[in-house]
Design a protein around this motif. Structure first.
Motif, PDB file in Angstrom:
ATOM      1  N   UNK A 119      18.995   2.172   4.331  1.00  0.00           N
ATOM      2  CA  UNK A 119      18.642   0.341   4.275  1.00  0.00           C
ATOM      3  C   UNK A 119      18.748  -0.473   5.878  1.00  0.00           C
ATOM      4  N   UNK A 120      17.804  -1.068   6.398  1.00  0.00           N
ATOM      5  CA  UNK A 120      18.085  -2.092   7.701  1.00  0.00           C
ATOM      6  C   UNK A 120      17.184  -3.178   7.104  1.00  0.00           C
ATOM      7  N   UNK A 121      17.549  -4.563   7.651  1.00  0.00           N
ATOM      8  CA  UNK A 121      16.882  -5.553   7.862  1.00  0.00           C
ATOM      9  C   UNK A 121      15.421  -4.950   9.197  1.00  0.00           C
ATOM     10  N   UNK A 122      15.303  -4.435   9.799  1.00  0.00           N
ATOM     11  CA  UNK A 122      14.599  -4.187  10.423  1.00  0.00           C
ATOM     12  C   UNK A 122      12.865  -4.017   9.874  1.00  0.00           C
ATOM     13  N   UNK A 130       5.288  -0.895   4.094  1.00  0.00           N
ATOM     14  CA  UNK A 130       4.438  -1.122   3.621  1.00  0.00           C
ATOM     15  C   UNK A 130       4.296  -0.512   3.070  1.00  0.00           C
ATOM     16  N   UNK A 131       4.346   0.419   1.400  1.00  0.00           N
ATOM     17  CA  UNK A 131       4.608   1.161   1.048  1.00  0.00           C
ATOM     18  C   UNK A 131       6.313   1.747   0.771  1.00  0.00           C
ATOM     19  N   UNK A 132       7.214   0.948   1.222  1.00  0.00           N
ATOM     20  CA  UNK A 132       8.136   0.822   1.205  1.00  0.00           C
ATOM     21  C   UNK A 132       9.612   0.372   0.084  1.00  0.00           C
ATOM     22  N   UNK A 133      10.236   0.493   0.042  1.00  0.00           N
ATOM     23  CA  UNK A 133      11.045   0.173  -0.815  1.00  0.00           C
ATOM     24  C   UNK A 133      11.664  -0.947  -0.013  1.00  0.00           C
ATOM     25  N   UNK A 134      12.222  -2.107  -1.278  1.00  0.00           N
ATOM     26  CA  UNK A 134      12.718  -3.219  -0.142  1.00  0.00           C
ATOM     27  C   UNK A 134      14.073  -3.629  -0.746  1.00  0.00           C
ATOM     28  N   UNK A 140      20.124 -11.322   0.835  1.00  0.00           N
ATOM     29  CA  UNK A 140      19.239 -10.729   1.900  1.00  0.00           C
ATOM     30  C   UNK A 140      17.908  -9.021   1.752  1.00  0.00           C
ATOM     31  N   UNK A 141      17.178  -9.360   2.768  1.00  0.00           N
ATOM     32  CA  UNK A 141      16.249  -8.203   2.202  1.00  0.00           C
ATOM     33  C   UNK A 141      16.349  -6.938   3.408  1.00  0.00           C
ATOM     34  N   UNK A 142      16.269  -5.896   2.290  1.00  0.00           N
ATOM     35  CA  UNK A 142      16.594  -5.253   3.410  1.00  0.00           C
ATOM     36  C   UNK A 142      15.363  -3.810   3.002  1.00  0.00           C
TER      37      UNK A 142
END
Length: 232
Positions: A119-122, A130-134, A140-142
């Motif tokens: 997981x990364x914040x970038x 887009x189309x990736x798990x957050x 904070x969102x990753x």
């Protein structure tokens, strides 16, 4: 069994094939495995997915493989120096997966370490996500990024011993160590080859366990992408 091969062509002959994923070290034209890229072009394999920070320039580096239409997909970070890349992308001939530079390095490092994802914040809140798990951590969102591995990795180092222990030179190290670890088979192009044991263990940048084949190129061109000089 010796890891040293007489030429780049010989080192690639029985390991490259159509539709493989190839990871290539370098940053721009700095630290690219020049003779291995040329040998890959001459092998005639097609349908390649190439993982590299850059796509070379029109007539050098990975630009050679774009000229011959051997690359079907690029996973890269910066591609602004290659007009043929731009033409193929805009015409729909070339698939491109743009990846933030630090994320690309970590995707290769993780792949080499056997880590399937991280997981990364970038990229959160951008097209990158887009189309990736957050997922949220500590408020904070990753975004989750899958790691990268390659069927074959092509690497440039300054020096190797015959066991494959590598020494890189200054900024030419760049993506090369991460690319080396991510390859199922790693082929390294070096300027100097010494006997096993001649490199001080404390000076080894990448251990030989990651290196399968070695090619010597004593006089690489080392072309400069953009030369800027001051007025005399």
């Amino acid at each position: 069994m010796s890891k040293v091969y007489p030429s780049a062509q010989a080192a690639l002959a029985d390991i490259v094939a159509d539709h493989q994923t190839i990871a290539v070290g370098g940053f721009g034209l700095c630290g690219i495995p020049e003779s291995l890229i040329a040998a890959l072009r001459d092998s005639g394999v097609t349908g390649l997915t190439c993982i590299s920070n850059n796509a070379g320039v029109d007539d050098f580096g990975l630009g050679l493989l774009l000229q011959t239409r051997q690359i079907k997909k690029m996973i890269a970070s910066y591609v602004g120096e290659n007009k043929e890349f731009e033409r193929q992308f805009l015409s729909g001939e070339l698939e491109v997966e743009l990846t933030p530079q630090g994320t690309l390095a970590e995707k290769l490092r993780a792949g080499g370490a056997g880590i399937p994802a991280f997981f990364t914040k970038t990229g959160v809140g951008t097209q990158v996500a887009e189309d990736k798990e957050v997922r949220e951590f500590d408020g904070e969102a990753y975004v989750m990024e899958r790691s990268l591995t390659a069927d074959v990795a092509l690497v440039k180092a300054y020096k190797a011993d015959k066991a494959g222990n590598l020494v890189f030179r200054k900024t030419a190290r760049n993506f090369n160590p991460d690319v080396a670890t991510a390859g199922k088979i790693t082929v390294v192009e070096v300027e100097e080859l010494v006997e096993t044991g001649e490199i001080d263990p404390d000076s080894v940048h990448l251990p030989g366990i990651y290196v399968h084949r070695i090619v010597v190129n004593n006089n690489p061109e080392k072309r400069i992408e953009q030369r800027t000089i001051s007025k005399s």
